[in-house]
Design a protein around this motif. Structure first.
Motif, PDB file in Angstrom:
ATOM      1  N   MET A   1      30.250  84.695  54.830  1.00 55.77           N
ATOM      2  CA  MET A   1      29.210  84.285  53.814  1.00 55.77           C
ATOM      3  C   MET A   1      27.822  84.940  53.922  1.00 55.77           C
ATOM      4  N   TYR A   2      27.372  84.958  52.627  1.00 49.67           N
ATOM      5  CA  TYR A   2      25.902  85.834  52.700  1.00 49.67           C
ATOM      6  C   TYR A   2      24.915  84.509  52.428  1.00 49.67           C
ATOM      7  N   ILE A   3      24.120  84.345  53.429  1.00 49.90           N
ATOM      8  CA  ILE A   3      23.127  83.377  53.565  1.00 49.90           C
ATOM      9  C   ILE A   3      21.694  83.776  53.614  1.00 49.90           C
ATOM     10  N   VAL A   4      20.819  83.229  52.714  1.00 48.43           N
ATOM     11  CA  VAL A   4      19.292  83.574  52.785  1.00 48.43           C
ATOM     12  C   VAL A   4      18.600  82.156  53.159  1.00 48.43           C
ATOM     13  N   GLN A   5      17.850  82.262  54.016  1.00 54.72           N
ATOM     14  CA  GLN A   5      16.818  81.309  54.477  1.00 54.72           C
ATOM     15  C   GLN A   5      15.520  81.569  53.997  1.00 54.72           C
ATOM     16  N   ILE A   6      14.972  80.621  53.183  1.00 50.46           N
ATOM     17  CA  ILE A   6      13.549  80.632  52.702  1.00 50.46           C
ATOM     18  C   ILE A   6      12.839  79.675  53.459  1.00 50.46           C
ATOM     19  N   ALA A   7      11.656  79.958  54.002  1.00 48.24           N
ATOM     20  CA  ALA A   7      10.952  79.138  54.726  1.00 48.24           C
ATOM     21  C   ALA A   7       9.403  79.541  54.991  1.00 48.24           C
ATOM     22  N   SER A   8       8.545  78.534  55.470  1.00 46.50           N
ATOM     23  CA  SER A   8       7.250  78.983  55.813  1.00 46.50           C
ATOM     24  C   SER A   8       7.168  79.488  57.204  1.00 46.50           C
ATOM     25  N   GLU A   9       7.835  79.099  57.801  1.00 47.56           N
ATOM     26  CA  GLU A   9       7.940  79.641  59.314  1.00 47.56           C
ATOM     27  C   GLU A   9       9.379  79.990  59.923  1.00 47.56           C
ATOM     28  N   CYS A  10       9.336  80.744  60.830  1.00 50.64           N
ATOM     29  CA  CYS A  10      10.272  81.154  61.545  1.00 50.64           C
ATOM     30  C   CYS A  10       9.741  81.645  63.032  1.00 50.64           C
ATOM     31  N   ALA A  11      10.380  80.818  64.046  1.00 48.87           N
ATOM     32  CA  ALA A  11      10.020  81.279  65.468  1.00 48.87           C
ATOM     33  C   ALA A  11      10.389  82.512  65.775  1.00 48.87           C
ATOM     34  N   PRO A  12       9.766  83.330  66.867  1.00 58.99           N
ATOM     35  CA  PRO A  12       8.417  82.935  67.290  1.00 58.99           C
ATOM     36  C   PRO A  12       7.355  83.824  66.567  1.00 58.99           C
ATOM     37  N   VAL A  13       7.923  84.216  65.356  1.00 54.77           N
ATOM     38  CA  VAL A  13       6.885  85.159  64.636  1.00 54.77           C
ATOM     39  C   VAL A  13       5.767  84.255  63.867  1.00 54.77           C
ATOM     40  N   ILE A  14       6.453  83.085  63.301  1.00 59.21           N
ATOM     41  CA  ILE A  14       5.388  82.264  62.651  1.00 59.21           C
ATOM     42  C   ILE A  14       5.867  80.803  63.026  1.00 59.21           C
ATOM     43  N   LYS A  15       5.118  79.966  63.743  1.00 65.32           N
ATOM     44  CA  LYS A  15       5.427  78.739  64.352  1.00 65.32           C
ATOM     45  C   LYS A  15       4.522  77.837  64.357  1.00 65.32           C
ATOM     46  N   ALA A  16       4.444  76.549  63.565  1.00 65.94           N
ATOM     47  CA  ALA A  16       3.446  75.682  63.713  1.00 65.94           C
ATOM     48  C   ALA A  16       4.045  74.473  64.301  1.00 65.94           C
ATOM     49  N   GLY A  17       5.388  74.460  64.144  1.00 67.20           N
ATOM     50  CA  GLY A  17       6.029  73.230  64.898  1.00 67.20           C
ATOM     51  C   GLY A  17       7.483  73.415  64.865  1.00 67.20           C
ATOM     52  N   GLY A  18       8.475  72.467  64.857  1.00 66.30           N
ATOM     53  CA  GLY A  18       9.740  72.332  65.060  1.00 66.30           C
ATOM     54  C   GLY A  18      10.501  73.319  63.983  1.00 66.30           C
ATOM     55  N   LEU A  19       9.929  73.238  62.747  1.00 61.57           N
ATOM     56  CA  LEU A  19      10.581  74.158  61.503  1.00 61.57           C
ATOM     57  C   LEU A  19      10.867  75.452  61.960  1.00 61.57           C
ATOM     58  N   GLY A  20       9.862  76.007  62.581  1.00 57.69           N
ATOM     59  CA  GLY A  20      10.132  77.386  62.810  1.00 57.69           C
ATOM     60  C   GLY A  20      11.329  77.571  63.844  1.00 57.69           C
ATOM     61  N   ASP A  21      11.481  76.727  65.013  1.00 60.40           N
ATOM     62  CA  ASP A  21      12.384  76.829  65.920  1.00 60.40           C
ATOM     63  C   ASP A  21      13.725  76.618  65.179  1.00 60.40           C
ATOM     64  N   VAL A  22      13.973  75.674  64.039  1.00 59.99           N
ATOM     65  CA  VAL A  22      15.185  75.466  63.414  1.00 59.99           C
ATOM     66  C   VAL A  22      15.672  76.639  62.717  1.00 59.99           C
ATOM     67  N   VAL A  23      14.708  77.235  61.728  1.00 57.72           N
ATOM     68  CA  VAL A  23      14.875  78.422  60.871  1.00 57.72           C
ATOM     69  C   VAL A  23      15.625  79.710  61.940  1.00 57.72           C
ATOM     70  N   TYR A  24      14.892  79.734  63.132  1.00 59.46           N
ATOM     71  CA  TYR A  24      15.219  80.799  63.875  1.00 59.46           C
ATOM     72  C   TYR A  24      16.807  80.298  64.600  1.00 59.46           C
ATOM     73  N   GLY A  25      16.661  79.239  65.205  1.00 63.57           N
ATOM     74  CA  GLY A  25      17.805  78.897  65.941  1.00 63.57           C
ATOM     75  C   GLY A  25      19.125  79.013  65.067  1.00 63.57           C
ATOM     76  N   LEU A  26      19.028  78.315  63.942  1.00 62.71           N
ATOM     77  CA  LEU A  26      20.238  78.199  62.986  1.00 62.71           C
ATOM     78  C   LEU A  26      20.649  79.651  62.368  1.00 62.71           C
ATOM     79  N   SER A  27      19.587  80.167  62.303  1.00 62.29           N
ATOM     80  CA  SER A  27      19.982  81.746  61.673  1.00 62.29           C
ATOM     81  C   SER A  27      20.616  82.574  62.583  1.00 62.29           C
ATOM     82  N   ARG A  28      20.260  82.488  63.958  1.00 59.08           N
ATOM     83  CA  ARG A  28      20.739  83.064  64.874  1.00 59.08           C
ATOM     84  C   ARG A  28      22.221  82.720  65.252  1.00 59.08           C
ATOM     85  N   GLU A  29      22.580  81.468  65.114  1.00 61.63           N
ATOM     86  CA  GLU A  29      23.608  80.904  65.185  1.00 61.63           C
ATOM     87  C   GLU A  29      24.910  81.317  64.077  1.00 61.63           C
ATOM     88  N   LEU A  30      24.293  81.173  62.939  1.00 65.44           N
ATOM     89  CA  LEU A  30      25.084  81.939  61.817  1.00 65.44           C
ATOM     90  C   LEU A  30      25.306  83.288  61.928  1.00 65.44           C
TER      91      LEU A  30
END
Length: 491
Positions: A1-30
């Protein structure tokens, strides 16, 4: 599948809270599972450029319609720890993302409405047609609205949207301007209660509500939090909307990044260990005491790691310090106060307890120290008022640090009370749970943990090992998200 994540954060480059960790962690797993993943982010001036490799111009003249005119953007591409990210950089006098902060502007709704519009224009103009567009929180709530109402007529009719809500508290409340800016325009149509009209303010639009109404599937970040959002005030006024759309709403637990949080390979701790050999954990406890100048002795060490604010149950965090000391336990706190009053309160406590050999309060955040505390502590308290998922209890379990948690949100999906859980067998239980928000409820759980440590040390060690056996990596959530993607693609 081709998946595009669109978000205001992605750890560790943009991180204000847990959202950034999720975008990074999930994308990496996929990506590990063989799927094509790209991430679209704003290009903030204050993000961590040292975590981006090979940043270059990917698309020079992205023309984004805005208020009947247009704003030109550059789109840069780079790799964040192996993940391909596109950063949208608007050339505008509004300086949407050149302000030295991620959030906190008076015009945040307009900033992220523009980002959402620009992200869709980027997909449209470059011919990218992902199977799934995965959006996160209120900042991207308008994406499914614009996709369905506008962009599907320009050749994007096959894209499906999964919308993840990490925090119901912030919903993106805006006025009519946002309709004219984005080109949605029709006021009476979008102010309708079955579209974007806020449930309580007839003069307001609600980005998050739009995301819920227009997405193909909505989830929050734990099964119990999904229940709370529908049936309690945790939904912050969106319970009715979730009820209407309950056929496409669920909860999926977040995961933790086991390359970062793993006592077998953690680069921030002096001694590595695993569930079969806990001698390294005892050595880390000694190292932690030496670093923080705590007394050495046969005492349990309890910790708290996280923000100090109302969500995290700050009054119970404060009580936990003094209760631990009264029960002949040590306490280490690593916390960043979010309000001036809480900051003053805890600085006062820090001064008061400064010479106590059984207590250390570290106000602020220190990544390296947090790893050592997880590795060296015997138990961790998480007394949150509400907790959509919670990562600290999962990290605690991974490091053999027994969680003492309040039974809300994701805490209830991950921690199972040693003495009273009815769902799990005794050998599957991993911590302590209390339910009320008063001091005596917290004390009862802490009392049982400290009592077990002192009186039945062998059984405490067994509880530690049982916790370490749980797999809260991105492995299971990754599979569940793929199941949802597959479901909405073929629906």
């Amino acid at each position: 599948m081709y998946i595009v994540q669109i978000a205001s954060e992605c750890a560790p480059v943009i991180k204000a809270g847990g959202l950034g960790d999720v975008v990074y962690g999930l994308s990496r797993e996929l990506g590990i599972r063989g799927h094509g993943v790209e991430i679209i982010l704003p290009k903030y001036d204050c993000m961590r450029y040292d975590h981006i490799w090979g940043l270059h111009d990917a698309y020079q003249n992205l023309v984004v319609p805005w208020y009947g005119a247009a704003i030109t953007c550059s789109v840069h591409c780079g790799w964040v720890h192996g993940l391909q990210c596109f950063f949208i950089d608007p050339h505008s006098n509004d300086l949407f993302f050149n302000r030295g902060y991620y959030y906190g502007g008076q015009d945040d709704q307009m900033r992220f409405a523009f980002f959402s519009k620009a992200a869709l224009e980027f997909l449209l103009q470059t011919g990218k047609r992902p199977d799934i567009i995965h959006c996160h929180d209120w900042q991207t709530g308008l994406i499914p609205v614009m996709l369905y109402e506008m962009y599907r007529y320009y050749g994007m009719e096959n894209q499906r949207v999964c919308y993840t809500i990490h925090n119901f508290k912030h919903q993106g409340i805006a006025g009519v301007d946002v309709l004219w800016a984005t080109g949605l325009n029709r006021e009476p149509y979008y102010f309708a209660q079955d579209r974007l009209g806020d449930n309580f303010n007839p003069f307001a639009l609600n980005f998050m509500k739009g995301g819920i109404v227009y997405s193909n599937f909505i989830n929050t970040v734990s099964p119990h939090h999904a229940w709370e959002a529908r049936y309690s005030d945790v939904g912050c006024g969106l319970s009715h909307t979730l009820d209407v759309h309950n056929h496409k709403f669920g909860g999926i637990l977040n995961g933790i990044d086991c390359e970062v949080w793993n006592p077998e390979v953690d680069r921030y701790i002096p001694y590595h260990f695993n569930k079969d050999d806990l001698t390294g954990k005892a050595k880390n406890k000694k190292a932690l005491r030496e670093r923080l100048m705590l007394g050495h002795g046969d005492k349990p060490l309890i910790c708290y790691i996280g923000r100090l604010d109302d969500q995290k149950g700050v009054h119970l965090v404060h009580h936990a310090i003094y209760y631990a000391l009264s029960r002949n336990a040590q306490f280490v706190l690593l916390g960043s106060p979010t309000e001036p009053a809480i900051n003053s309160w805890f600085w006062h406590e820090k001064m008061h307890l400064n010479n106590n050999p059984d207590c250390h309060l570290e106000l602020g955040f220190n990544e390296e120290l947090s790893h050592l505390i997880y590795a060296g502590a015997d138990a961790i308290v998480v007394p949150s008022n509400y907790e959509p998922c919670g990562l600290t209890q999962m990290i605690g379990l991974k490091y053999g640090t027994v969680p003492i948690v309040r039974g809300v949100g994701g805490l209830l999906n991950t921690v199972f009370d040693r003495d009273y859980d009815t769902e799990k067998l005794p050998e599957e239980r991993n911590g302590y749970v209390f339910y009320q928000t008063d001091a005596s409820a917290l004390e009862s759980a802490m009392d049982r943990a400290i009592g077990l440590w002192y009186e039945y040390p062998q059984e405490f060690q067994e509880l530690v090992v049982q916790g370490m056996e749980y797999d809260y990596s991105w492995n299971h959530p990754g599979q569940k998200y793929l199941g949802i993607y597959d479901y909405i693609r073929h629906k």
